[in-house]
Design a protein around this motif. Structure first.
Motif, PDB file in Angstrom:
ATOM      1  N   THR A   4       0.819  -1.213   0.000  1.00 17.78           N
ATOM      2  CA  THR A   4       0.000   0.000   0.000  1.00 17.78           C
ATOM      3  C   THR A   4       0.848   1.257   0.000  1.00 17.78           C
ATOM      4  N   ARG A   8       3.341   2.833   9.201  1.00 11.92           N
ATOM      5  CA  ARG A   8       2.870   3.310  10.504  1.00 11.92           C
ATOM      6  C   ARG A   8       3.849   2.854  11.578  1.00 11.92           C
ATOM      7  N   ILE A  18      -4.594   1.216  11.767  1.00 12.25           N
ATOM      8  CA  ILE A  18      -4.892   0.815  10.386  1.00 12.25           C
ATOM      9  C   ILE A  18      -5.524   2.029   9.716  1.00 12.25           C
ATOM     10  N   LYS A  20      -7.590   4.756   7.679  1.00 13.19           N
ATOM     11  CA  LYS A  20      -9.023   4.838   7.404  1.00 13.19           C
ATOM     12  C   LYS A  20      -9.383   4.299   6.024  1.00 13.19           C
ATOM     13  N   ILE A  22      -7.934   1.955   4.283  1.00 12.23           N
ATOM     14  CA  ILE A  22      -7.887   0.486   4.295  1.00 12.23           C
ATOM     15  C   ILE A  22      -9.062  -0.072   5.080  1.00 12.23           C
ATOM     16  N   ARG A  23      -9.389   0.537   6.223  1.00 19.07           N
ATOM     17  CA  ARG A  23     -10.541   0.070   7.006  1.00 19.07           C
ATOM     18  C   ARG A  23     -11.818   0.173   6.193  1.00 19.07           C
ATOM     19  N   MET A  34     -10.255  -8.946  15.387  1.00 17.70           N
ATOM     20  CA  MET A  34      -9.229  -9.258  14.391  1.00 17.70           C
ATOM     21  C   MET A  34      -8.398 -10.425  14.914  1.00 17.70           C
ATOM     22  N   LEU A  46      -3.001  -9.612   9.936  1.00 14.49           N
ATOM     23  CA  LEU A  46      -4.283  -9.378  10.597  1.00 14.49           C
ATOM     24  C   LEU A  46      -5.383  -9.871   9.677  1.00 14.49           C
ATOM     25  N   LYS A  48      -9.814 -10.472   9.618  1.00 15.65           N
ATOM     26  CA  LYS A  48     -11.077 -10.325  10.324  1.00 15.65           C
ATOM     27  C   LYS A  48     -11.457 -11.678  10.920  1.00 15.65           C
TER      28      LYS A  48
END
Length: 179
Positions: A4, A8, A18, A20, A22-23, A34, A46, A48
């Protein structure tokens, strides 16, 4: 994996934010559980967490039972993908992402029973449709759904017994998640 270009830093409590974008893209919401994986190359992954996915063997057994009881192919999904299928469409549906139409129905916590030719598309990229959809709800949260599928060799109409069977399956899986 897809890069990406976003970097971070870990804060003093070991947290990473994470982004925003991507979320939003992955439909990750605040409070969503997660699951954390590591691999031998030192990567942290990570994913879901799906409690319904953890019960995929039980869901598959229940789907097989629904086929026997109703004469319709059956499927179980979590909030992201089809996790269990029994009947002729198994290979093409298993692990496919749920359709936006099914996602909207399930997230609204509403059940669906066909009244004639109306159906619900169930998976992205596959023309499979559901005659009945009952959400699996645990502690007030939507975890997925149990579906009876429309098929060439299945009965044209959905009997009241078939509707009750799929409803019972959804209630059973809901109780299993609460245990």
């Amino acid at each position: 994996m897809k890069a990406t270009g976003i970097v971070r830093r870990i804060d003093d409590l070991g947290r990473v934010v994470i982004p925003k974008e991507i979320r939003r893209t992955l439909k990750i919401r605040e409070g969503m559980p997660m699951e954390i994986f590591t691999d031998v190359a030192g990567e942290v992954i990570l994913k879901k967490y799906s409690p319904v996915g953890e019960m995929s063997q039980l869901a598959a057994a229940y789907a097989e039972t629904l086929v026997t009881l109703t004469g319709h192919a059956a499927a179980v999904c979590d909030t992201e993908q089809i996790i269990a299928v029994a009947g002729p469409a198994k290979k093409e549906l298993l692990h496919r992402p749920v359709s936006p139409q099914l996602d909207e129905l399930v997230q609204s916590k509403k059940s669906f029973l066909t009244t004639s030719d109306n159906t619900v598309l169930i998976a992205q990229g596959v023309p499979a449709a559901a005659l009945a959809v009952y959400p699996v709800i645990s502690v007030g949260d939507v975890m997925g759904a149990v579906l009876l599928l429309k098929g060439e060799k299945s009965p044209a109409r959905l009997s009241s017994e078939a509707a009750e069977s799929v409803k019972a399956a959804a209630m059973f899986l809901s109780r299993q998640l609460e245990a």
